[in-house]
Design an enzyme around this catalytic site. Structure first.
Site, PDB file in Angstrom:
ATOM      1  N   TYR B 111     -63.321 -33.175 -44.577  1.00 11.17           N
ATOM      2  CA  TYR B 111     -63.033 -33.711 -45.922  1.00 11.17           C
ATOM      3  C   TYR B 111     -62.753 -35.231 -45.745  1.00 11.17           C
ATOM      4  O   TYR B 111     -62.369 -35.710 -44.542  1.00 11.17           O
ATOM      5  CB  TYR B 111     -61.687 -33.081 -46.347  1.00 11.17           C
ATOM      6  N   TYR B 150     -65.317 -24.753 -42.310  1.00 12.98           N
ATOM      7  CA  TYR B 150     -64.356 -25.762 -41.203  1.00 12.98           C
ATOM      8  C   TYR B 150     -63.289 -24.747 -40.403  1.00 12.98           C
ATOM      9  O   TYR B 150     -62.802 -23.910 -41.350  1.00 12.98           O
ATOM     10  CB  TYR B 150     -63.899 -27.008 -41.850  1.00 12.98           C
ATOM     11  N   HIS B 165     -62.640 -26.198 -54.371  1.00 13.51           N
ATOM     12  CA  HIS B 165     -61.649 -26.001 -55.142  1.00 13.51           C
ATOM     13  C   HIS B 165     -61.907 -26.538 -56.566  1.00 13.51           C
ATOM     14  O   HIS B 165     -62.639 -27.187 -56.920  1.00 13.51           O
ATOM     15  CB  HIS B 165     -60.617 -26.896 -54.498  1.00 13.51           C
TER      16      HIS B 165
HETATM   17 FE   LIG Z   1     -60.597 -26.552 -48.610  1.00 10.18          FE
END
Ligand SMILES: [Fe+2]
Lengths: 201, 245
Positions: B111, B150, B165
């Protein structure tokens, strides 16, 4: 007839900021460089300007630093800026909806808003002025809804139909924001002896 | 002042279908789960109304994660996909004109966030967020790259399935929802502590997007289909008549 089931909730996770407040998350320039919901007052809004601020505490008492809060409220006249509002036109200079993260260092959240006017209960009686709050974060599997009431609205609070139905009267203070000048302090406790009242809305 | 009837109340939520607050397999929930019962009440105008976001807030590239953070002439790395579907209510009615936001890791599972320290590198051309507003038929779509799985600190060796998401608004604030979408065939789905917070296999299955060859763009991007369901709403016709309104 056959109904569909509501899509199940999942936690917003630790990186909710990327999607909901990308400028806060450091994604410079995303969506025009402005996070949605960062400004509720967009012009010469009527009503008393207030700051709503506080922390969100976990069960150990620690202020959590990765939460995201949304608030939804009426304008000073008690009207919602929404197509579903059928009672009249809300103040065009007030959105009624705000979104703010808790600070990554201090855990403090902060909304600059106006004090809402009263709105009716389902039977037409008036509710005390209030703000709906919705909290998501890592570790919260489904967004939590609560309401902010104002500690200087004692008369209206005493007549509020929702507050009246709360059986454990000693929990009502968890819904009261404490006034200090133009600032209302409202801390949320996810669990523990001071656990905030959460609602099934 | 207009005097049209107020909108009907929303269908009661089925909390046995959603994950409970306390799910010890997902450790962070232990200190963040309220322990008292939620207090229920009939929706009032506060919960029946909600913010609206016009199509005009949406920028041209807001629904294209392959380009919306990329340097000029570049695009994000990873398998190119289109995610699309409908936002419906529990009576299968389309929910038009509502904001849908999405965020995800890059193709390596990293991220763009200061709290993410995974070894996989950042992609200079990938930010990881997008948004769109549903059309008159409740449809949405966006382009992105397939996110990578991940590892995350929970057990010593827990990995998230590839996922995106989502944040969805309805027409009333009581419909507000945040969730995650997964990809069909991912073996991590059955062993993910966060997915397993959901009590039933049937409910988990509704979060799994299916490969959709019909909407796949040849030589460009595969399509995945994912529909979302928000709470249904009673017709005002069946509501008790309001006294004193
Ligand atoms: Fe996530």
């Amino acid at each position: 007839m056959r109904y569909l089931k509501e899509t199940p909730s999942q936690t917003a996770g630790p990186y909710v900021h990327i999607g909901c407040v990308p400028s806060f998350a450091g994604l410079e320039g995303m969506f025009g460089g402005r996070d949605l919901g960062d400004k509720m007052i967009t012009g010469d809004a009527k009503g008393e300007r207030i700051t709503l601020t506080g922390h969100v505490h976990d069960g150990t008492g620690m202020a959590i630093r990765d939460a995201l809060l949304e608030i939804w409220q009426a304008d000073a006249a008690g009207l919602y800026n929404s197509p579903q509002e059928r009672r009249g036109a809300a103040d065009p200079h007030f959105t009624g909806w705000g979104r703010q993260p808790t600070d990554g260092e201090t855990g403090r959240y902060r909304f600059e808003t106006i004090k809402p006017g009263p709105v009716p209960w389902s039977d037409g009686r008036m509710q005390a002025p209030h703000i709906l709050v919705w909290i998501v974060a890592r570790g919260i599997n489904m967004g939590l809804a609560t309401r902010v009431y104002f500690d200087d609205e004692q008369e209206a609070n005493a007549a509020d139909p929702l507050l009246a139905r709360i059986e454990h009267r000693d929990r009502i203070p968890t819904l009261l924001a404490r006034r200090e000048g133009d600032t209302y302090h409202f801390d949320i406790h996810l669990q523990g002896p001071d656990e905030t009242i959460f609602f099934d809305i | 002042m207009t005097n049209s009837p107020p909108p009907g109340t929303f269908f009661q939520r089925d909390f046995t279908w959603h994950p409970p607050a306390l799910t010890p397999g997902y450790k962070t929930s232990v200190t963040r789960a309220p322990q008292r019962a939620r207090i229920a009440y009939d929706n009032t105008v506060t919960e029946l109304t909600g913010p609206t976001f016009g199509h005009n807030i949406i920028g041209e590239l807001d629904n294209d994660l392959t380009l919306n953070y990329a340097r000029p002439g570049h695009s994000a790395q990873g398998p190119r996909i289109i995610v699309h579907g409908h936002v419906l209510d529990e009576e299968a009615r389309p929910v038009p004109n509502v904001l849908v936001e999405f965020w995800q890791a890059n193709a390596g599972g990293r991220y763009r966030h200061k709290k993410d320290s995974y070894l996989a590198p950042l992609d200079p051309d990938f930010g990881g967020c997008g948004r769109t507003v549903t059309d008159a038929e409740g449809r949405y779509h966006f382009r992105t790259i397939l996110p990578g799985p991940y590892p995350w600190p929970n057990g010593v060796n827990d990995w998230r399935p590839a996922h995106i998401h989502f944040s969805l608004f309805g027409h009333g604030f009581a419909q507000r929802l945040i969730t995650q979408m997964y990809f069909e065939g991912d073996p991590h789905i059955d062993i993910c502590p966060i997915l397993q917070t959901i009590p039933s296999k049937a409910a988990i299955d509704t979060l799994v997007a299916r490969l959709d060859m019909n909407h796949t763009v040849p030589m460009d991007a595969r399509a995945y289909r994912m529909d979302f369901v928000l709470r249904g709403q009673r017709q005002t016709l069946f509501e008790n008549k309001m006294e004193g309104m």
